[in-house]
Structure formats: structure tokens, C-alpha cells
Design a protein around this motif. Structure first.
Motif, short mmCIF file in Angstrom:
data_model
loop_
_atom_site.label_atom_id
_atom_site.label_comp_id
_atom_site.label_asym_id
_atom_site.label_seq_id
_atom_site.Cartn_x
_atom_site.Cartn_y
_atom_site.Cartn_z
N ILE A 78 0.43 -1.11 -0.39
CA ILE A 78 -0.34 0.15 0.00
C ILE A 78 1.19 1.25 -0.27
O ILE A 78 1.91 1.30 0.52
CB ILE A 78 -1.26 0.18 1.65
N GLN A 80 -2.16 6.46 0.27
CA GLN A 80 -3.02 5.78 0.26
C GLN A 80 -3.48 4.98 1.51
O GLN A 80 -4.67 5.38 2.46
CB GLN A 80 -3.16 3.95 -0.41
N THR A 106 -5.13 8.28 3.56
CA THR A 106 -6.25 8.50 3.03
C THR A 106 -7.23 7.60 4.14
O THR A 106 -8.52 7.59 4.92
CB THR A 106 -6.89 7.97 1.84
N GLU A 107 -6.71 6.34 3.72
CA GLU A 107 -7.95 5.48 4.89
C GLU A 107 -7.84 6.00 6.05
O GLU A 107 -8.67 5.40 6.67
CB GLU A 107 -6.79 4.37 4.27
#
Length: 414
Positions: A188, A192, A195-196
């Protein structure tokens, strides 16, 4: 306490050595609950060192110095501090005797300038050097504590741990502990991942969350501050659980773990062995595994099958597969993993084939990668991947992906 660490030495600025002292001391300060807001590196120059000290005095009430306590003319840390603080330097008799005994013990002639190492700030608490010659010292003037430590890590670290750390603990008005934990992720990207868990990062206060991207990996450093180490750990456990509920699929370890150490650990735990057929990676996967102590218990061996001739004649990949599908293909990766597992009599076979560059191969673009995982009694799985970056980046990420895939297969199977 707010601390600043000042490392003295032109060799640091020239890049001849790394400033590992600051890293060590920052870790120690974190455990003590002392804030470190600035690291400063200054060369062997009295004027520049004076300016660095004057700046530190405006923003820290603990200033820790490393280096510049030796016998030569460019060792000027304590002389500069003595001038700024208007504090006399005096001979510490115990340190002088220790220096004299060292020269006598080693049958060396002690030159006059070595006595300089026994000079300490008048009224300072002397920190004994049990691994070298120059003593350290601590003095507090106008509510600022100055701690002087030698530069060589083999002298500085034991001196701080035995004498400097207890001294600071006694001076802290309240002992607030800082606990940190690093969570490691693979597969990952940093953006990302961020963002999660964006809401956690935006709302952070205590614990704090700090993302950091590495070579194909991402880490999150969680830091909690509390008077109680138990309560700090509870805070870390809580935020870790919330994070892993969202991105736990990419998580593989903590702190100093690597993908390779985790593979060795999990293979041992499950009493399984591994072998590898490496085309694209050229032996990198097995080199990383076998660099780890105890790898011989679980690593059976492998083949660097860089050419089609070795793939065909050693690992028995049918000529028809190499001619029709190509060496860089899912069928080839599948057979490589299965055949190396059988050849080496391992529980798990891993294969790596692909195009590292700089040019395409078999009509496939640079970054095309296939990783095969064959396990006894289970269907062989091949991962089709596309990596960006230069040749070395592709090879490194491919080897790491193999580790990550093995970890996931082990977790699912056992």
C-alpha cells in the motif's frame, strides 16, 4: 524538560560519519519523557559553536553535547562552553589518574596534551569514562542544564546509560514516559494509507501518528505520552486496533521487523521450509533470507535461473512453455515454483521472473513481474504484478513482494 542535542565535529558535516549519537540520545530522551525539538551539528569552530549554543539557550533548558572533548586543538567543546558560561576549567584528579593508568597499562608515552582531557567545568558533576579517556560532565547554570559527552559511540552510550540517564531522571520534576511503536505495511502506498486513516491523523493529539514511506513499504510511528507506561501502552493498543481494522491486510510487523525476518520467523513457527527459483531477482531473495541468523533451519536452497537454458535443463521447464508463453509468464512462474520446491525437497517453493529493464523482454514492458508460490498439498498461485522504478527498485520490490506473499499464504494455511 525541552532538550537540544548539539553534535560537534567537522567529520559529521563532511559526511564522513553518520550522527548516530543524536539518534541514540533522542531515543533515550523519549523514554524519559524529555522533548527533543532540535538537533544541531556544528564543525570544529569555536565561533560557530558559540553561536549554536546561544541559539540553543533561547529554546532549551537541557543542552546535550557530543564530541569535542579530546586532546587535540580542534577539540574545543568544553573550552567554548567554559568561556560562554564564564566558568573555569579545572583538572579532575580521578580522570587524570585514569588517563595516566591507561597509558602505563598500554606501554605508551603520555603526551602533555592528553592532560587536557581531564579538564572539567568547575563545579560540574563528572561522568566517569569507563571505555575511553575524556570524562563527561553536567552543570546547571541559570536553569539550563549542560551535559557534555564524548563523541565515540562506544564511549558515549555506556557513559550516558550508567551516569547521565540516572542523573537526568533525578532532576525531572515529573517523569512522563514517551512510548513509541512502529507499524509496518507492504503493498500500500503512503498516500493511500494516509487516505484510509485520514480522520485519525487529523484528530491526533496523544497518541500521535507519523507516516513514513520507505523502499516499497510504509511505516506508521505511533507515539503516546503518559506518566504511566501501562497507560501509554493502552493508548497505543487502542489506536493500533482502529488502524488495523482498516488497513490490517497490508500490515506485517512492528518496529525493527523486516519482511525477510518475518518470513524466517513464521517458517520456524510453522515448521516449514522454503526454496526459491530466481530469474529476475538473481539470488537477492535468498541472499536476504540467509543473511538472517538461524535461516539454515528453514531455507533449503534454490537456483538462480537467469537463462532459459538453466530454466529448461536444471529446473525442467518444458521448451514448449519457454517458446510459446515465454520465460516471463504465468505458466513459467508456476512451474519454476513447483519444480524448485520438489528439487530442494522444501515445503514452499517461490519463483521470480520478470523484466527489470532497461529494455523490454519477450514483448513485455519493463516492470512486468510474476511471482509464484507453490505449497505442498495446495494449488500453486502466481501473482502478476507491474512495478515502476529503475532496475534495482524493481528487483528489490519483487523480492519483498515474494516475502509478503509467503507471509500471507502461511497465515491463511496455518
Amino acid at each position: 524538560m525541552n532538550a537540544e542535542i548539539i553534535a560537534v565535529g567537522s567529520e559529521l558535516l563532511l559526511g564522513q560519519i553518520a550522527n548516530t549519537n543524536a539518534q541514540f540520545l533522542s531515543q533515550q530522551m523519549a523514554e524519559l519523557g524529555i522533548n527533543v525539538y532540535f538537533h544541531t551539528v556544528v564543525g570544529d569552530n569555536a565561533l560557530r559553536l558559540q553561536k549554536a549554543i546561544e541559539i540553543a539557550q533561547t529554546r532549551a533548558n537541557l543542552i546535550i553535547f557530543t564530541g569535542g572533548l579530546g586532546p587535540t586543538k580542534d577539540d574545543l567543546t568544553k573550552e567554548t562552553i567554559a568561556r560562554i558560561l564564564q566558568r573555569e576549567l579545572v583538572i579532575d584528579e580521578e580522570s587524570l589518574r585514569s588517563i595516566e593508568e591507561y597509558f602505563a597499562r598500554t606501554n605508551r608515552t603520555m603526551t602533555e596534551n592528553n592532560k587536557k582531557q581531564a579538564l572539567v567545568l568547575k563545579g560540574a558533576e563528572v561522568l566517569k569514562n569507563e571505555h575511553g579517556m575524556a570524562p563527561g560532565m553536567v552543570v546547571t547554570i541559570d536553569d539550563i542544564t549542560y551535559m557534555l559527552l564524548p563523541g565515540p559511540p562506544k564511549e558515549m552510550q555506556p557513559m550516558f546509560l550508567k551516569y547521565g540517564r540516572p542523573l537526568l531522571m533525578n532532576r525531572l520534576e515529573r517523569q512522563e514516559r514517551i512510548e513509541s511503536r512502529v507499524l509496518r505495511f507492504f503493498g500500500i502506498g503512503e498516500s493511500q494509507l494516509e487516505t484510509e486513516i485520514e480522520d485519525f491523523i487529523d484528530g491526533q493529539s496523544n497518541p500521535t501518528i507519523a507516516p513514513l514511506a520507505g523502499d516499497g513499504e510504509v511505516t506508521l510511528r505511533l507515539t503516546a505520552k503518559h506518566h504511566s507506561a501501562v497507560e501509554a501502552k493502552k493508548s497505543l493498543d487502542k489506536i493500533e486496533k482502529a488502524i488495523l481494522e482498516r488497513v490490517g491486510h497490508y500490515f506485517y510487523g512492528y518496529n525493527d521487523d523486516t519482511l525477510f525476518t518475518k518470513v524466517i520467523e513464521q517458517l520456524k513457527r510453522n515448521n516449514k521450509t522454503i526454496a526459491a527459483a530466481e530469474s529476475l531477482t538473481g539470488g537477492r531473495f535468498l541472499a536476504e533470507l540467509t543473511a538472517i541468523s538461524g535461516a539454515s533451519e528453514v531455507v533449503r536452497g534454490g537456483i538462480v535461473c537467469y537463462t532459459n537454458e538453466v530454466k529448461e535443463h536444471v529446473l525442467r521447464i518444458p521448451h514448449s512453455v519457454l517458446e510459446t508463453d515465454g520465460a516471463v509468464s504465468e505458466p513459467c512462474a508456476k512451474l519454476l515454483a513447483e519444480h524448485v520446491r520438489t528439487l530442494c525437497r522444501a515445503d514452499i517453493g517461490v519463483s521470480f521472473t520478470g523484466v527489470a529493464g532497461p529494455s523490454s523482454l519477450e514483448g513485455k514492458p519493463v516492470g512486468t513481474v510474476y511471482v509464484g508460490i507453490a505449497m505442498d498439498g495446495r494449488e500453486t498461485e502466481v501473482y502478476s504484478l507491474t512495478f515502476g522504478g529503475d532496475r534495482e527498485t524493481i528487483r528489490t520490490r519483487t523480492a519483498k513482494y515474494g516475502c509478503f506473499a509467503v507471509l500471507k499464504k502461511l497465515a491463511a494455511a496455518f
